[in-house]
Write a protein that holds these residues in place. Sequence first.
Motif, mmCIF file in Angstrom:
data_model
loop_
_atom_site.group_PDB
_atom_site.id
_atom_site.type_symbol
_atom_site.label_atom_id
_atom_site.label_comp_id
_atom_site.label_asym_id
_atom_site.label_seq_id
_atom_site.Cartn_x
_atom_site.Cartn_y
_atom_site.Cartn_z
ATOM 1 N N HIS A 1 0.863 -1.172 0.000
ATOM 2 C CA HIS A 1 0.000 0.000 0.000
ATOM 3 C C HIS A 1 0.907 1.232 0.000
ATOM 4 O O HIS A 1 1.851 1.300 0.775
ATOM 5 N N THR A 2 0.614 2.189 -0.854
ATOM 6 C CA THR A 2 1.519 3.333 -0.990
ATOM 7 C C THR A 2 0.853 4.675 -0.743
ATOM 8 O O THR A 2 1.404 5.527 -0.058
ATOM 9 N N THR B 1 3.904 4.835 -6.554
ATOM 10 C CA THR B 1 2.861 3.811 -6.440
ATOM 11 C C THR B 1 3.040 2.739 -7.510
ATOM 12 O O THR B 1 2.887 1.544 -7.242
ATOM 13 N N ASN C 1 -4.739 4.065 -3.231
ATOM 14 C CA ASN C 1 -4.841 2.623 -2.953
ATOM 15 C C ASN C 1 -5.932 2.289 -1.939
ATOM 16 O O ASN C 1 -6.130 1.113 -1.619
ATOM 17 N N GLY D 1 5.386 -1.698 -7.793
ATOM 18 C CA GLY D 1 4.986 -2.885 -8.555
ATOM 19 C C GLY D 1 6.032 -3.270 -9.587
ATOM 20 O O GLY D 1 6.292 -4.456 -9.813
ATOM 21 N N SER E 1 -3.141 -2.022 -6.025
ATOM 22 C CA SER E 1 -1.729 -2.206 -6.427
ATOM 23 C C SER E 1 -1.448 -3.543 -7.082
ATOM 24 O O SER E 1 -0.567 -4.294 -6.660
ATOM 25 N N ASP F 1 -6.211 -2.464 -9.897
ATOM 26 C CA ASP F 1 -5.250 -1.352 -9.923
ATOM 27 C C ASP F 1 -5.332 -0.509 -8.653
ATOM 28 O O ASP F 1 -4.315 -0.023 -8.152
#
Length: 874
Positions: free
Chosen positions: A545-546, A688, A550, A692, A587, A584
């Motif tokens: 989680h950023t 963010t 999110n 990934g 994330s 999305d």
Amino acid sequence: MNNDYQLSKPVYIPSVEASDIYDHMFRKRKIELNYIGMIPSSLELEKLLKEGFNSFSTKTNKKLMSNDIINLKFKRTVDSAEAIISKSKENLLNLSKNPDPNEKQIEYKTKLSQFVDFLEDILKNNKVEHWRNIKKDDLRNLIYNNGFVLKSVNDKTGEITTDEYVVYKRSSAKSREGQCLFIKKKLHATMDQWSKMSLIFNGEKIDYASLLAYESLVGSSIEKVIKIETHNILIVDDVKSFFKHKCNVIRTGSMQRLESNYENYSVAQNLFDGESLLDKRYYPKGKAMMLLRNHMFKSAAFNCNIQDYLKQSHKRPENIPYDEWQINDMFGNQIYAKDIHLIITPSSLKALKFSKYVGTQSNMWEYWKDCIKKDDYMFGVCKSEKQSKLGCDDQGKPLNQTSYQMLNSLPASKKDIEELTRFEHEYIEKLKNNDEFFIQHITKTANTMNTHNMMVDLYNKNNDFIRSELFRDFRTKQISNHVSHVKKGKVRITGDYCTLLGNPLEFLAHVVGDFDEKNASLKGNEVYTTLFDFDTDLVGFRNPHTSPSNVLLAKNTYNKDIETFFNLSDNIVVVNCINFPLQDILSGSDFDSDTLLLTNNETMINLAKKCQNYKVCINDVSSEALIYRVNNINMSKIDNQLSTSQMNIGVVVNTGQLLMSEYWSFKKKTDTDKKILIELLNKINVVTVLSGICIDLAKKMYAIDINKEIKNVSNDNELKPLFWRNISKKKKKKEIEVVNYNCPMDYLHLDMSKIKYADSKKNLEIIDLVNKYDKRKVDRKQSAKILEHLDIQSSKINSINGQSLSQLEKDRAIDSVLRYFEYFIGKLKVNEHTMASILIKLLEEKTDNNVKSTGKMMNTLYITHKDSFMNSFK
């Protein structure tokens, strides 16, 4: 089904630094094997045992151990002779400052001096072939390509044993850290062939990174096995939902750096990514999900009334009886509806990615089923959904905890944080001042590694024990640890982690050709979970989680068909990806057992509503699979890249939270230029997506320089937020320069720092609680022996705690030490007089520096001689 199958117990294996292996082979250094790695109960362990995998146990440690596989870590470089000389001389200088060294220190100093002379002679005579510095990447290349040899000498016979090891595969638990398993050469060919499903790649370039990941799936830790015959498995195509959505799209811009662009973007969501549906007959009562593993197969299988659904389907032709109805799989093969027990898609069957090596995808499907048949159709069950173990709120609802990334991404005020931590403040007050409550707290967290059970039993025997310095120090430490835990962002709120199940009714409809996006059972952000009341708002967080983008704001919505055709527990949440960018928002989530922290906390809901202004971030950075030939050198390259990407993940996460802290601080100021906020938010959007990308770097090649991109978004401010000391993994945390930021995590730090000391209690010397003993009945020789054992035990544990091991490795190493001394002390017959004399000796020597050690030593006595130990107290 197959619950009677007895899995083999885990086998502990040596976990060694590759630099130590090099020193052993080329510098003739003795190597000590610590059994802190593990081959878990798994499909792989069952195969290993069939192929002659040797294990053993000792009198002092009943755990199964083996030297047939060794886990190698690549955290350290190989030091050069010059570097070793420099460090050794520094140690000699420090030793020389001791005016009164003991015998061990004198002996160590002599040996160290001789070693320095030896190295200086090597340099002088230019014999430095094996005494040069070797970087971690080069060391990995060397050992992967050549393997290694271990030599051991039998202490009794003097016989030398030589074992040759070759690179095998990634450790399933430690793969992201770049660790790798090496296997004895005699076992390699059979196990490597089995792991790769006997596929032959003929030197062709393939997606080797994916192969390395997928061949390790059979090594995953499992709880049990179930038998699913392949004629009962239906495979159908995956389905994607395509739609336009206003997003922040991250791609390389005109300045050749990642940029965030707000636009109406064509989003794609894989509706059933990594999930499968399994008939209810395979599940124990109350369970709704099983994470299945097999050869190049991973899938979260959900408890479904498959036969009930198929029997009522209007898609069955009227003139065909149910027992004769056949359904087409994705390859056109027909399977009787009555025989369908498991429904999967290609996203679960990774073997299909290598179909060309047996022909077509249809050929691979048949080939894979033959491989499963050879292993008697056994599927490993890694886990199922779990309820929280962190207690319940006043209404009996489960509690679970947030993370610092979650809290720091919220537009929270000081008042919001105070509201969120109200439960923790009340809980800590009870820990401080309610004796019975504290005893309940430590009872819940008792295990073989801590002293909690001993403390509870001593309290139950004599409540006055709680007034002793030993117990007060223990209590203070426990409360301090809990406060520190909360300061790291671990705040308990009403809610729990729920496993994600994507569009399951649409999955069933797809099987019979009845799927239509317009008839979706859930719309937009609607979810279905029995954990909370229906027609209520919920907030969801997934790790990683950023940022605020999110945060999922969801509507819990009842659906009769979900209730009818699925047997779901409270810890499952059905979600929708049709025309909604859920994957999305979370994330890059999928449905192969990803979980979501769901809460109905009112403060969280209000904050989540504010987060809806932050649009979802989409990764539109061009990438392609990394293609390599299958060989050890390329395996080394991939694993070096994996290790680097893991380090990058940590840097990116930290960068994101520093940017979030700065963003909230600037946003709180009334005179902040909006351009600054926009620039910061764009950087947060990039981070963010970068997190990934870092996870994917071992499998994909991105058209960016990851280090440059991190530098482009990094915050130049050297002063970190207050909370940084709480979450930092650095040993010297106090050296981190911090300043108060107006961000949620700093509000939390200040809020938890206000906690006052407990009410004072009249002190009681614990020695006064020990029974008087008859000196004539004390076995002095036995007492001295036990005290010596306990002293050595304490020294060994302190040494382990000082090493750079993971917490899991430290726990395993300490457990082995405790078992060793518990064996020797446990076989002695200790009377109550001797026990009381030992206890008084320990307690008299207790100082502020060894309170923890005293507790550990007492705990060893408690475990090995519980009756005489407890009878020694009033």
